[in-house]
Design a protein around this motif. Structure first.
Motif, PDB file in Angstrom:
ATOM      1  N   ALA A  41      -7.461 -10.470  12.266  1.00  0.00           N
ATOM      2  CA  ALA A  41      -6.391 -11.468  12.324  1.00  0.00           C
ATOM      3  C   ALA A  41      -5.241 -11.098  11.399  1.00  0.00           C
ATOM      4  CB  ALA A  41      -6.942 -12.850  11.964  1.00  0.00           C
ATOM      5  N   ILE A  42      -5.560 -10.507  10.255  1.00  0.00           N
ATOM      6  CA  ILE A  42      -4.526 -10.072   9.318  1.00  0.00           C
ATOM      7  C   ILE A  42      -3.746  -8.903   9.903  1.00  0.00           C
ATOM      8  CG2 ILE A  42      -4.159  -8.971   7.058  1.00  0.00           C
ATOM      9  CD1 ILE A  42      -6.615 -10.670   6.114  1.00  0.00           C
ATOM     10  N   GLY A  43      -4.451  -7.966  10.489  1.00  0.00           N
ATOM     11  CA  GLY A  43      -3.804  -6.914  11.265  1.00  0.00           C
ATOM     12  C   GLY A  43      -3.181  -5.781  10.483  1.00  0.00           C
ATOM     13  N   ALA A  44      -3.580  -5.568   9.233  1.00  0.00           N
ATOM     14  CA  ALA A  44      -2.955  -4.516   8.431  1.00  0.00           C
ATOM     15  C   ALA A  44      -3.739  -3.211   8.429  1.00  0.00           C
ATOM     16  CB  ALA A  44      -2.747  -4.997   7.000  1.00  0.00           C
ATOM     17  N   GLY A  45      -4.846  -3.175   9.124  1.00  0.00           N
ATOM     18  CA  GLY A  45      -5.607  -1.939   9.263  1.00  0.00           C
ATOM     19  C   GLY A  45      -6.037  -1.334   7.949  1.00  0.00           C
ATOM     20  N   ASP A  46      -5.862  -0.014   7.831  1.00  0.00           N
ATOM     21  CA  ASP A  46      -6.331   0.718   6.657  1.00  0.00           C
ATOM     22  C   ASP A  46      -5.493   0.457   5.412  1.00  0.00           C
ATOM     23  OD1 ASP A  46      -8.310   1.820   8.188  1.00  0.00           O
ATOM     24  OD2 ASP A  46      -7.239   3.703   8.563  1.00  0.00           O
ATOM     25  N   ALA A  47      -4.410  -0.302   5.537  1.00  0.00           N
ATOM     26  CA  ALA A  47      -3.633  -0.654   4.340  1.00  0.00           C
ATOM     27  C   ALA A  47      -4.434  -1.556   3.406  1.00  0.00           C
ATOM     28  CB  ALA A  47      -2.320  -1.335   4.741  1.00  0.00           C
ATOM     29  N   VAL A  48      -5.423  -2.253   3.945  1.00  0.00           N
ATOM     30  CA  VAL A  48      -6.338  -3.046   3.115  1.00  0.00           C
ATOM     31  C   VAL A  48      -7.449  -2.119   2.646  1.00  0.00           C
ATOM     32  CG1 VAL A  48      -7.956  -4.967   3.039  1.00  0.00           C
ATOM     33  CG2 VAL A  48      -5.834  -5.183   4.333  1.00  0.00           C
TER      34      VAL A  48
ATOM     35  N   ARG B 101       8.952   2.375  -6.792  1.00  0.00           N
ATOM     36  CA  ARG B 101      10.249   2.096  -6.182  1.00  0.00           C
ATOM     37  C   ARG B 101      10.492   3.045  -5.017  1.00  0.00           C
ATOM     38  NH1 ARG B 101      12.828  -2.685  -8.082  1.00  0.00           N
ATOM     39  NH2 ARG B 101      11.814  -3.089 -10.084  1.00  0.00           N
ATOM     40  N   PRO B 102      11.125   2.573  -3.944  1.00  0.00           N
ATOM     41  CA  PRO B 102      11.425   3.475  -2.824  1.00  0.00           C
ATOM     42  C   PRO B 102      12.230   4.665  -3.293  1.00  0.00           C
ATOM     43  CG  PRO B 102      11.835   1.194  -2.198  1.00  0.00           C
ATOM     44  CD  PRO B 102      11.571   1.193  -3.672  1.00  0.00           C
TER      45      PRO B 102
ATOM     46  N   ALA C  95       0.824  -1.211   0.000  1.00  0.00           N
ATOM     47  CA  ALA C  95       0.000   0.000   0.000  1.00  0.00           C
ATOM     48  C   ALA C  95       0.854   1.255   0.000  1.00  0.00           C
ATOM     49  CB  ALA C  95      -0.931  -0.017   1.210  1.00  0.00           C
ATOM     50  N   ALA C  96       1.942   1.242   0.771  1.00  0.00           N
ATOM     51  CA  ALA C  96       2.808   2.414   0.857  1.00  0.00           C
ATOM     52  C   ALA C  96       3.488   2.723  -0.469  1.00  0.00           C
ATOM     53  CB  ALA C  96       3.852   2.206   1.949  1.00  0.00           C
ATOM     54  N   ARG C  97       3.622   1.699  -1.286  1.00  0.00           N
ATOM     55  CA  ARG C  97       4.298   1.889  -2.569  1.00  0.00           C
ATOM     56  C   ARG C  97       3.323   1.971  -3.738  1.00  0.00           C
ATOM     57  NH1 ARG C  97       9.291  -2.218  -2.423  1.00  0.00           N
ATOM     58  NH2 ARG C  97       9.282  -1.627  -4.622  1.00  0.00           N
TER      59      ARG C  97
END
Length: 232
Positions: free
Chosen positions: A126-133, A229-230, A103-105
């Motif tokens: 359970a996945i725990g990724a919050g708003d990244a999903v 890319r970063p 998500a950040a990329r």
């Protein structure tokens, strides 16, 4: 000013993650629950190895695949047997990090699961990724489950994804076949219990051990071409 950009210009890169066996370590719990369900409903001859190979299909299709007929009583029994096992479900190591990195990329992360919409109530924590999903597509959104391409195709459409810049990630041959039918490259993970040779034979573009392995070598995977890319 009116928006004069084309729909194609507004489409976003995406990653479609299967959940069971890909993000959450559930496959063998499902095998146990299905084995018990078949016994409960008078089908004791279904062996666990065959059940494991069918995991990834929607429940009704799995029963039809293994029995050669429909039996909704077995589907119901599976749900009853699986419910007390859910407290044992954990995410694979570094799952939340992988999703957050995607998500950040710049990728829109979507869960594409053959499970019921109500399963998201416990799956997402359970996945725990919050708003990244960004969202999810479930069996409630389609008539035909994997290996049909419908689930992935609907996920792409629902979430405004660019098919040319979207990658599916799964753990079964059914995930791989569904992605291939949908015209999407698939990264297959071995953590669901299916070996690399079978996944490659089904058409997986790349095979990794588990989410942590994919995260460690993200740029070298098919995801590398759809992610920023970063530092770019």
């Amino acid at each position: 000013m009116p928006d004069t950009s084309s729909r194609a210009d507004r489409l976003r890169p995406g990653v479609l993650f299967d959940v069971d066996g890909t993000l959450l370590d559930t496959n063998y719990l499902h095998v146990l629950a299905w084995s018990q369900a078949f016994v409960d409903t008078g089908h004791p001859g279904v062996v666990m190895a065959d059940i494991h190979r069918a995991i990834g299909m929607p429940g009704s299709a799995l029963v039809r695949h293994l029995l050669g007929m429909d039996d909704e009583a077995t589907v119901t029994a599976h749900g009853e047997r699986y419910e007390p096992l859910r407290e044992r479900v954990v995410a694979f190591p570094r799952v939340a990090e992988l999703i957050t990195a995607c998500a950040a990329r710049g990728a829109t992360v979507v869960l594409a699961t053959s499970g019921a919409a109500s399963d998201l109530d416990w799956m997402r924590p359970a996945i725990g990724a919050g708003d990244a999903v960004a969202g999810a597509t479930t069996s409630a959104d389609v008539e035909a489950g994997k290996p049909a391409p419908d689930l992935l195709g609907v996920a792409v459409e629902q979430h405004g994804l660019d098919p040319a810049r979207t990658v599916a990630v799964g753990d079964t041959v059914w995930d791989v076949e569904a992605a291939r039918a949908a015209g999407l490259p698939c990264i297959a993970l071995e953590c669901g219990g299916i070996g690399a040779a079978q996944l490659r034979e089904a058409g997986a573009r790349d095979v990794r051990a588990d989410p942590a392995d994919l995260l460690e070598r993200l740029d070298d995977s098919p995801l590398g071409r759809v992610l920023d890319r970063p530092g770019r």
